[in-house]
Design a protein around this motif. Structure first.
Motif, PDB file in Angstrom:
ATOM      1  N   HIS A  60      39.671  31.487  29.945  1.00  0.00           N
ATOM      2  CA  HIS A  60      40.308  32.041  28.753  1.00  0.00           C
ATOM      3  C   HIS A  60      39.563  33.290  28.274  1.00  0.00           C
ATOM      4  N   PHE A  61      38.251  33.233  28.342  1.00  0.00           N
ATOM      5  CA  PHE A  61      37.453  34.329  27.783  1.00  0.00           C
ATOM      6  C   PHE A  61      37.234  35.486  28.749  1.00  0.00           C
ATOM      7  N   LEU A  62      37.453  35.287  30.034  1.00  0.00           N
ATOM      8  CA  LEU A  62      37.237  36.376  30.990  1.00  0.00           C
ATOM      9  C   LEU A  62      38.115  37.598  30.724  1.00  0.00           C
ATOM     10  N   PRO A  63      39.404  37.436  30.444  1.00  0.00           N
ATOM     11  CA  PRO A  63      40.228  38.639  30.216  1.00  0.00           C
ATOM     12  C   PRO A  63      39.900  39.385  28.924  1.00  0.00           C
ATOM     13  N   GLN A  77      45.133  45.115  36.530  1.00  0.00           N
ATOM     14  CA  GLN A  77      44.585  44.500  35.323  1.00  0.00           C
ATOM     15  C   GLN A  77      45.510  43.399  34.809  1.00  0.00           C
ATOM     16  N   LEU A  78      46.807  43.673  34.821  1.00  0.00           N
ATOM     17  CA  LEU A  78      47.764  42.669  34.348  1.00  0.00           C
ATOM     18  C   LEU A  78      47.759  41.439  35.241  1.00  0.00           C
ATOM     19  N   MET A  79      47.640  41.642  36.548  1.00  0.00           N
ATOM     20  CA  MET A  79      47.590  40.503  37.468  1.00  0.00           C
ATOM     21  C   MET A  79      46.310  39.699  37.276  1.00  0.00           C
ATOM     22  N   GLN A  80      45.223  40.384  36.999  1.00  0.00           N
ATOM     23  CA  GLN A  80      43.960  39.683  36.760  1.00  0.00           C
ATOM     24  C   GLN A  80      44.059  38.824  35.501  1.00  0.00           C
ATOM     25  N   GLN A  83      46.271  35.808  36.342  1.00  0.00           N
ATOM     26  CA  GLN A  83      45.539  34.823  37.140  1.00  0.00           C
ATOM     27  C   GLN A  83      44.560  34.035  36.276  1.00  0.00           C
ATOM     28  N   SER A  84      43.882  34.724  35.375  1.00  0.00           N
ATOM     29  CA  SER A  84      42.939  34.017  34.494  1.00  0.00           C
ATOM     30  C   SER A  84      43.662  33.044  33.580  1.00  0.00           C
ATOM     31  N   ALA A  90      45.585  25.600  34.165  1.00  0.00           N
ATOM     32  CA  ALA A  90      45.334  24.551  35.153  1.00  0.00           C
ATOM     33  C   ALA A  90      44.106  23.722  34.773  1.00  0.00           C
ATOM     34  N   GLY A  91      43.071  24.367  34.305  1.00  0.00           N
ATOM     35  CA  GLY A  91      41.864  23.635  33.903  1.00  0.00           C
ATOM     36  C   GLY A  91      42.119  22.706  32.735  1.00  0.00           C
TER      37      GLY A  91
END
Length: 112
Positions: A60-63, A77-80, A83-84, A90-91
């Protein structure tokens, strides 16, 4: 894009409290299994749920590091970010799912 710091702090505190509740759930389940004399490792499932919850919060915090320099024309950037967010979902899903499985197994054993 602007990040709402109070909202993110509230999310971080909520996830931390939820993770602590998983740890207590695991500990209580371990004691209850000892009382009913049923050796099993299902007490570790809520513990694994806490780990999955922590991983979900991490994703959650990575982006948040991308948001201040987010360029909508850059699809990488949008795909990253997507994915995050998917890994975050999922987590959190796995954390809830395996914790429910532990509760259902214990309930089934004690309901006979």
């Amino acid at each position: 894009m602007e990040v709402s710091i109070p909202a993110e702090l509230l999310f971080a505190v909520a996830v931390a409290l939820f993770g602590v509740s998983f740890l207590y759930y695991s500990r209580i389940l371990k004691r209850l299994l000892a009382i009913i004399r049923r050796p099993s490792v299902i007490w570790a499932l809520p513990l694994a749920g806490a780990i999955f919850l922590g991983l979900g919060a991490l994703f959650h915090f990575l982006p948040l590091a991308i948001y201040p320099r987010l360029d909508p024309s850059r699809t990488d950037q949008l795909m990253q970010i997507c994915q995050s967010r998917s890994l975050e979902a999922a987590g959190i899903f796995l954390a809830g799912f395996i914790s429910i499985i532990a509760g259902l197994v214990y309930t089934r054993w004690t309901s006979r």
